[in-house]
Design an enzyme around this catalytic site. Sequence first.
Site, PDB file in Angstrom:
ATOM      1  N   GLU A  57     -51.223 -34.685  78.965  1.00  0.00           N
ATOM      2  CA  GLU A  57     -49.858 -35.536  79.481  1.00  0.00           C
ATOM      3  C   GLU A  57     -49.226 -34.675  80.523  1.00  0.00           C
ATOM      4  OE1 GLU A  57     -47.576 -35.114  75.524  1.00  0.00           O
ATOM      5  OE2 GLU A  57     -48.615 -36.852  74.873  1.00  0.00           O
ATOM      6  N   GLU A 115     -54.509 -40.186  71.750  1.00  0.00           N
ATOM      7  CA  GLU A 115     -53.350 -39.724  70.744  1.00  0.00           C
ATOM      8  C   GLU A 115     -52.718 -40.881  70.346  1.00  0.00           C
ATOM      9  OE1 GLU A 115     -50.478 -36.464  71.433  1.00  0.00           O
ATOM     10  OE2 GLU A 115     -52.004 -35.496  72.708  1.00  0.00           O
TER      11      GLU A 115
HETATM   12  C1  BG6 Z   1     -47.943 -35.314  72.190  1.00  0.00           C
HETATM   13  C2  BG6 Z   1     -48.471 -34.007  72.519  1.00  0.00           C
HETATM   14  O1  BG6 Z   1     -46.995 -35.418  73.087  1.00  0.00           O
HETATM   15  O2  BG6 Z   1     -47.296 -35.557  71.084  1.00  0.00           O
HETATM   16  C3  BG6 Z   1     -48.973 -33.334  71.107  1.00  0.00           C
HETATM   17  O3  BG6 Z   1     -49.777 -33.976  73.211  1.00  0.00           O
HETATM   18  C4  BG6 Z   1     -47.838 -33.309  70.161  1.00  0.00           C
HETATM   19  O4  BG6 Z   1     -49.274 -31.823  71.349  1.00  0.00           O
HETATM   20  C5  BG6 Z   1     -47.840 -34.856  69.907  1.00  0.00           C
HETATM   21  O5  BG6 Z   1     -48.023 -32.731  69.019  1.00  0.00           O
HETATM   22  C6  BG6 Z   1     -46.705 -35.338  68.915  1.00  0.00           C
HETATM   23  O6  BG6 Z   1     -45.530 -34.869  69.117  1.00  0.00           O
HETATM   24  P1  BG6 Z   1     -44.817 -33.894  68.049  1.00  0.00           P
HETATM   25  O7  BG6 Z   1     -43.745 -33.495  68.582  1.00  0.00           O
HETATM   26  O8  BG6 Z   1     -44.566 -34.765  66.765  1.00  0.00           O
HETATM   27  O9  BG6 Z   1     -45.548 -32.918  67.919  1.00  0.00           O
END
Ligand code: BG6
Length: 479
Positions: free
Chosen positions: A176, A377
């Site tokens: 990211e 993701e």
């Molecule tokens: C992304 C990141 O922004 O979102 C992860 O790459 C992160 O590391 C994921 O865990 C979800 O965000 P959160 O705040 O729910 O953990």
Amino acid sequence: MKKFREDFLWGGAISANQTEGAWNLDGKGVSVPDMCTNGSHEAPKRITTSFEPGTLYPSHEAVGFYHHYKKDIALMAEMGFKTLRLSIAWTRIFPTGMEAEPNEKGLDFYDKVFDECIKYGIEPLVTISHYEMPYALVEKCNGWEGRECIDYFVNYCKVIFERYKNKVKYWLTFNEINSGTARVGSLLSLGTVKGYNGPISEIPDNLQARFQALHHQFIASAKVIKIAHDSYPHFKMGNMIVFITMYPFTCNPDDIISTQQKMQIQNWFCSDVQVRGEYPSYMDRFFEENNINIKMEAGDEEVLKKGTVDFYTFSYYMTNCVSVDKNLPTSSGNIVGGIKNPYLEASDWGWQIDPKGLRYTLNEIYGRYQIPVMVVENGLGAYDEIDEDGMIQDYYRIDYLRTHIKEMYEAVQDGVDLMGYTPWGCIDLVSATSGEMAKRYGFIYVEKYDDGTGSLARRKKESFFWYKRVIASNGEKLN
Ligand code: BG6
């Protein structure tokens, strides 16, 4: 009708600092997340300049992947994973980031992890830096604001490329990377938090430092991609963007322009640099209006040109609206929030769920760059309950994933060259923004709780069995 590729990379994604624990074992150094406390949806996590006795630092144990990796990878193999996206903790290899020689025990750990993946035919997809820079570099040079970080990072990459050249083919340089265009990125990705002790939500902002630090990450990324292309021609090198799709709230031309500008700065800028090899012209005005002066060294432009990526990857969780009207209700989101969309429902954490937005986003990305794309993701952070039979009936998660996969399939019909899909937190892990355990994403439940207690035992959720069927049918059986 087009289908998902035969070699479609189905799998899941995790990061080192959110899963491994063992934060100071076998020579590992302290990383930025190791200095972060737990938090919650209401009370943001904090970064501390030294460890506070009696305070919980969730990354220190996380979910114990360091000790449980064999069992965890076996469970992933049981689901039929073709790939596992995971990161290497820089501080396991170079504890302060600055050593001349790497830490053999750290290298050995990832050898074992990759061997375990390969044993099951799981292709490792490695994020080189996932929100975990050495804290010593924050203290030395305010993180990536210091140009010397480029050399430290290149050195780290040379070591891991050479060591894992026969085990890892797919690499992503920075997780990211565009989170650095948002204030919260100072802590998560850039490390420009020297001396700061306080909540993640109140870090004093410094645009000049942030965009200079981003420039250094671009150069570092381009340099290592060039090294990979020259010396390891079988490597495939990707970028990684947090894509926060934004819609104009109305057709008022002011909303349209405002949306376009936000899309440019937050979503397109970094990938324009990493895919096309140069700063896009729309950034000149932004830099001028915000008194940002990027210091480039001779040769930097050439470096960017020669270090472009082979494929584009991104995270996708939610979408937001943009409006010039300041009185509209807002919603939270990953990295940045926005205006509430009346057509969408939101997760327990207020992130607006928008499967069709994924189809739209895939088309926008592929239409702009025409290189292979991967969703690395995606997922639903939700509260899970263990029922009296010991089961976790996470139909809400299945529903979220199913609707997103359907839209990915539509995007493939639209002509997008989609390489794979790795839902986030395939095993429950520590939340990056809040430090919570209660915000769970996994197919595999981990008995670990917000107060730091828990046996770390693993359980298969209902979604585990569902995802196994999805993979076995190459995305055709979604029910
Ligand atoms: C992304 C990141 O922004 O979102 C992860 O790459 C992160 O590391 C994921 O865990 C979800 O965000 P959160 O705040 O729910 O953990």
